[in-house]
Design an enzyme around this catalytic site. Structure first.
Site, PDB file in Angstrom:
ATOM      1  CB  CYS A   2      69.998  13.860   8.405  1.00  0.00           C
ATOM      2  SG  CYS A   2      68.992  12.485   7.855  1.00  0.00           S
ATOM      3  NE  ARG A  27      73.070  14.797  13.655  1.00  0.00           N
ATOM      4  CZ  ARG A  27      72.333  15.597  14.425  1.00  0.00           C
ATOM      5  NH1 ARG A  27      72.919  16.350  15.320  1.00  0.00           N
ATOM      6  NH2 ARG A  27      71.034  15.619  14.315  1.00  0.00           N
ATOM      7  CD1 TRP A  74      69.373   6.630   9.413  1.00  0.00           C
ATOM      8  CD2 TRP A  74      71.570   6.341   9.237  1.00  0.00           C
ATOM      9  NE1 TRP A  74      69.654   5.379   9.876  1.00  0.00           N
ATOM     10  CE2 TRP A  74      70.989   5.152   9.776  1.00  0.00           C
ATOM     11  CE3 TRP A  74      72.943   6.362   9.027  1.00  0.00           C
ATOM     12  CZ2 TRP A  74      71.746   4.040  10.128  1.00  0.00           C
ATOM     13  CZ3 TRP A  74      73.687   5.250   9.377  1.00  0.00           C
ATOM     14  CH2 TRP A  74      73.096   4.113   9.908  1.00  0.00           C
ATOM     15  CG  ASN A 100      68.101  16.493   9.794  1.00  0.00           C
ATOM     16  OD1 ASN A 100      68.578  16.029   8.765  1.00  0.00           O
ATOM     17  ND2 ASN A 100      68.847  16.977  10.766  1.00  0.00           N
ATOM     18  N   GLY A 101      64.061  14.606   9.248  1.00  0.00           N
ATOM     19  CA  GLY A 101      62.703  14.271   9.676  1.00  0.00           C
ATOM     20  C   GLY A 101      62.028  13.406   8.614  1.00  0.00           C
ATOM     21  CD  GLU A 488      75.214   3.029  31.666  1.00  0.00           C
ATOM     22  OE1 GLU A 488      74.011   2.827  31.421  1.00  0.00           O
ATOM     23  OE2 GLU A 488      75.984   3.587  30.859  1.00  0.00           O
ATOM     24  CE  LYS A 492      77.337   3.173  27.677  1.00  0.00           C
ATOM     25  NZ  LYS A 492      76.062   3.513  28.228  1.00  0.00           N
ATOM     26  CD  GLU A 495      74.829   1.811  24.499  1.00  0.00           C
ATOM     27  OE1 GLU A 495      74.057   2.328  23.688  1.00  0.00           O
ATOM     28  OE2 GLU A 495      75.080   2.317  25.596  1.00  0.00           O
ATOM     29  CG  HIS A 511      64.439 -14.856  44.086  1.00  0.00           C
ATOM     30  ND1 HIS A 511      63.673 -15.555  44.991  1.00  0.00           N
ATOM     31  CD2 HIS A 511      65.154 -13.981  44.825  1.00  0.00           C
ATOM     32  CE1 HIS A 511      63.881 -15.106  46.215  1.00  0.00           C
ATOM     33  NE2 HIS A 511      64.774 -14.142  46.138  1.00  0.00           N
ATOM     34  CE  LYS A 610      75.362  10.941  22.670  1.00  0.00           C
ATOM     35  NZ  LYS A 610      75.839   9.994  23.725  1.00  0.00           N
TER      36      LYS A 610
HETATM   37  C1  AGP Z   1      73.156   5.128  26.221  1.00  0.00           C
HETATM   38  O1  AGP Z   1      74.477   4.593  26.083  1.00  0.00           O
HETATM   39  C2  AGP Z   1      72.306   4.882  24.997  1.00  0.00           C
HETATM   40  N1  AGP Z   1      72.908   5.481  23.853  1.00  0.00           N
HETATM   41  C3  AGP Z   1      70.856   5.236  25.202  1.00  0.00           C
HETATM   42  O2  AGP Z   1      70.337   4.313  26.149  1.00  0.00           O
HETATM   43  C4  AGP Z   1      70.559   6.661  25.742  1.00  0.00           C
HETATM   44  O3  AGP Z   1      70.974   6.771  27.080  1.00  0.00           O
HETATM   45  C5  AGP Z   1      69.049   6.892  25.686  1.00  0.00           C
HETATM   46  O4  AGP Z   1      68.651   6.834  24.318  1.00  0.00           O
HETATM   47  C6  AGP Z   1      68.613   8.234  26.296  1.00  0.00           C
HETATM   48  O5  AGP Z   1      69.198   9.288  25.603  1.00  0.00           O
HETATM   49  P1  AGP Z   1      69.052  10.773  26.240  1.00  0.00           P
HETATM   50  O6  AGP Z   1      69.808  10.781  27.544  1.00  0.00           O
HETATM   51  O7  AGP Z   1      69.669  11.683  25.216  1.00  0.00           O
HETATM   52  O8  AGP Z   1      67.602  11.027  26.449  1.00  0.00           O
END
Ligand code: AGP
Length: 615
Positions: A2, A27, A74, A100-101, A488, A492, A495, A511, A610
């Site tokens: 939120c 967010r 949210w 929030n929380g 990575e 990307k 996700e 393997h 995020k």
């Molecule tokens: C990355 O694209 C993702 N959104 C996720 O893996 C992120 O890197 C992970 O949650 C760690 O976040 P942070 O770097 O804020 O700790």
């Protein structure tokens, strides 16, 4: 997650709050609301759906006043509905709260309050907070907003960020932070002050911000703020000067924040390096690390803890620190490390890498390190975040606000921070010859120009995405320092496009994973001209022999690879240690263009946040 915005001053609070909430849209949320105090009247507007609905409500039924709070919700407890949206008002209408929380003990509090005659109007956990405040205000706190909020907050279990407004305390807001339910920033203005759950919401108004820490309560008026612990002890917090520019918190001419942030990387890497690398003497300075040469020399191991993309960054950094500083590095997931009962001692250092600085698994791993007396560092992008404050020393990424859920520029900046750290440790530990130090420093100085040139491959990548976006499975292969880039690149893609993708060390193909290869599974191979190139060519041939579709990331000028792969994306020749920063860029772009073609919500992918502040 939120969003919270509060304002107390002399201007129209409604527009400041609504614009601030707009900057927190990334967010993700499903309803929004605002409450203003004008003279002794509290006016509330709340709507389900996007902020535009709330703006229409305020246009049709204006709210007035120069003190107010706003919220984007949210839904956790209680469906997205007007009556569940924040702000929530107390039964006698004297208090309103945004939150929030999660109130973990809200059911027992709900029963207790119902027994006191409170009638609940929502299904939310939050509503118990505002009724508790009013109950304490009426019984003994004499409507002292700070005291009644303090007493209520002390009853709550879980992590919280709370802001309260009361008609009995005009010109005043009270904020509380407990645990990690996102931040609480107090923005300091002239005859006005701001409260926000995240920097971009108020950055256009002030660069001076104070960040509440765990179990802090703040009383904020137009010309003052006072912070105490929930126990009542006075607290003094330093104000941070936020260098981010407000423009970087908006999309500009880009279609998505993620796209903007990919193209921001030459600038963001420049900012990461700035002020830390002496280009003349080829030395690095990292004063915020608070590290003496003696202590640096006493270290015999470093443990890097992180999650997701930040974990992959740590895998790259391991190469730097072991190679330049001759310090053993192990890299672990925050979520694993915190339960591993790890072996640490005074000769150990633990490095947390976290863009948000609020990832609960990473923070818990830091806590574990703290208990075991290890030296604690963090690499963070969010100024004032928990991971920055609890560490013995830190390195900021200086990448600017990263709004897209999929991390891009923070990833490359965190890699550069580890390169700087490795150089700095090498200097302090005496493990780098002056020639090596000079060469590594020069290589870093040229990195932003190499990144700029790499960004030019976007149109080629977009064309490639048009060929690939309908496949259901991808394999990403890399070796050595570029194996983490394969991981990575796969993350990307999955996700933001929701396509299944795996990153794998290329040498592991035989393997098992090679059984997967056929014409339905594109294989993306990071095959730059380095010591492992021939082995990568062999892996490409093996994939082709099984009908696989191979896309190769190659070094410009490499003609052989065109006879081996179906598609080739060329990258500028880059020193091996910095090649991950360059190699990841086309993979970020590929994931982006495929996701756009599939109509996915690039900046706010389904199910993702995020900052993962809950386990
Ligand atoms: C990355 O694209 C993702 N959104 C996720 O893996 C992120 O890197 C992970 O949650 C760690 O976040 P942070 O770097 O804020 O700790």
């Amino acid at each position: 997650m939120c969003g919270i915005v509060g304002y107390v001053g002399t201007r129209d609070a409604a527009s400041i709050i609504l614009d601030g909430l707009q900057r927190l849209e990334y967010r993700g949320y499903d309803s929004a609301g605002i409450a203003l105090l004008d003279h002794d009247e509290i006016q509330i507007r709340r709507n389900v759906g996007k902020l535009i609905n709330l703006r229409h409500s305020v246009d049709e039924h204006p709210v007035t006043g120069s003190t107010g709070i706003g919220h984007t919700r949210w839904a956790t407890h209680g469906a997205p509905a007007e009556h569940n949206a924040h702000p929530h008002i107390s039964m006698y209408g004297d208090y309103v709260v945004v939150h929030n929380g999660i109130v973990e003990n809200y059911l027992e509090l709900r029963d207790e309050l119902s027994a006191e005659g409170v009638v609940f109007k929502s299904e939310t956990d939050t509503e118990v907070i505002v009724h508790l405040i009013e109950l304490y205000a009426q019984n003994g706190a004499a409507h002292n907003l700070t005291e009644s909020t303090r007493k209520a907050a002390q009853r709550l279990r879980g992590a919280h960020a709370i802001v309260v407004l009361s008609k009995r305390s005009p010109g005043k807001l009270v904020a509380v932070r407990i645990g990690n339910a996102g931040g609480v920033a107090i923005g300091l203005g002239h005859e006005e002050n701001f409260i926000a759950s995240d920097i971009p919401a108020i950055l256009e108004h002030t660069r001076q911000m104070v960040f509440l820490e765990n179990r802090h309560i703040a009383t904020v008026t137009a010309d003052s703020y006072d912070i105490q612990s929930l126990g009542g002890e006075p607290v003094t917090l330093e104000a941070h000067e936020i260098a981010w520019d407000p423009v970087s918190a908006v999309k500009g001419e880009y279609k998505h924040f993620m796209q903007k942030e990919i193209f921001d990387q030459a600038r963001s890497i420049t900012d990461t390096i700035a002020g830390r690398l002496d280009f003349e003497h080829h030395t690095v300075s990292l004063p915020e690390l608070n590290l003496s040469a003696e202590h640096a020399r006493s270290l015999n191991r470093l443990v890097t803890v992180a999650c997701g993309t930040s974990y992959y960054s740590g895998l790259v950094g391991k190469f730097y620190i072991e190679h330049m500083a001759k310090l053993h590095v192990e890299v672990d997931y925050g979520s694993e490390y915190r339960y591993r009962d790890p072996i640490l001692d005074a000769q150990s250092a633990v490095l947390a890498i976290t863009q948000s600085g609020e990832t609960v698994d990473t923070l818990a791993a830091m806590e574990e390190a703290r208990h075991k007396q290890a030296l604690l560092w963090s690499i963070v992008n969010t100024i004032g975040s928990q991971a920055m404050r609890v560490a013995d020393g830190y390195i900021t990424m200086n990448a600017g606000p990263e709004i897209g859920v999929a991390s891009t520029k923070a990833f490359t900046s965190s890699i550069v921070d580890q390169y700087l750290l490795a150089l700095y440790l090498g200097q302090l530990r005496g493990t780098l010859s002056s020639e090596a130090q000079r060469q590594y420093a020069r290589d870093l100085a040229h990195l932003p120009e190499l990144v700029s040139r790499t960004l030019e491959c976007d149109s080629d990548v977009a064309e490639l995405a048009a060929q690939l976006y309908q496949y259901r499975d991808f394999l990403f292969l890399g070796r050595g320092i570029n194996y983490p880039i394969a991981l990575e690149g796969a993350l990307k893609l999955k996700e933001i496009s929701y396509i299944h993708a795996e990153g794998y060390p290329a040498g592991e193909m035989k393997h098992g994973p090679i059984a997967l290869i056929d014409e339905r599974m594109p294989v993306l191979a990071v095959a730059l001209k380095d010591a492992l190139y021939d082995k990568m060519i062999s892996q490409i041939e093996q994939a082709k022999a099984r009908g696989g579709i191979v896309i190769a990331l190659a070094t410009e000028g490499d003609r052989l690879i065109q006879t081996k792969a179906d598609y080739v994306l060329y990258l500028p020749e880059t020193p091996l240690l910095l090649s991950p920063v360059v190699a990841v860029i086309p993979l970020q772009m590929l994931a982006y263009h495929i996701a756009v073609r599939r109509g996915a919500d690039v900046d706010q992918p389904r199910n993702l946040a995020k900052s993962v502040t809950v386990e």
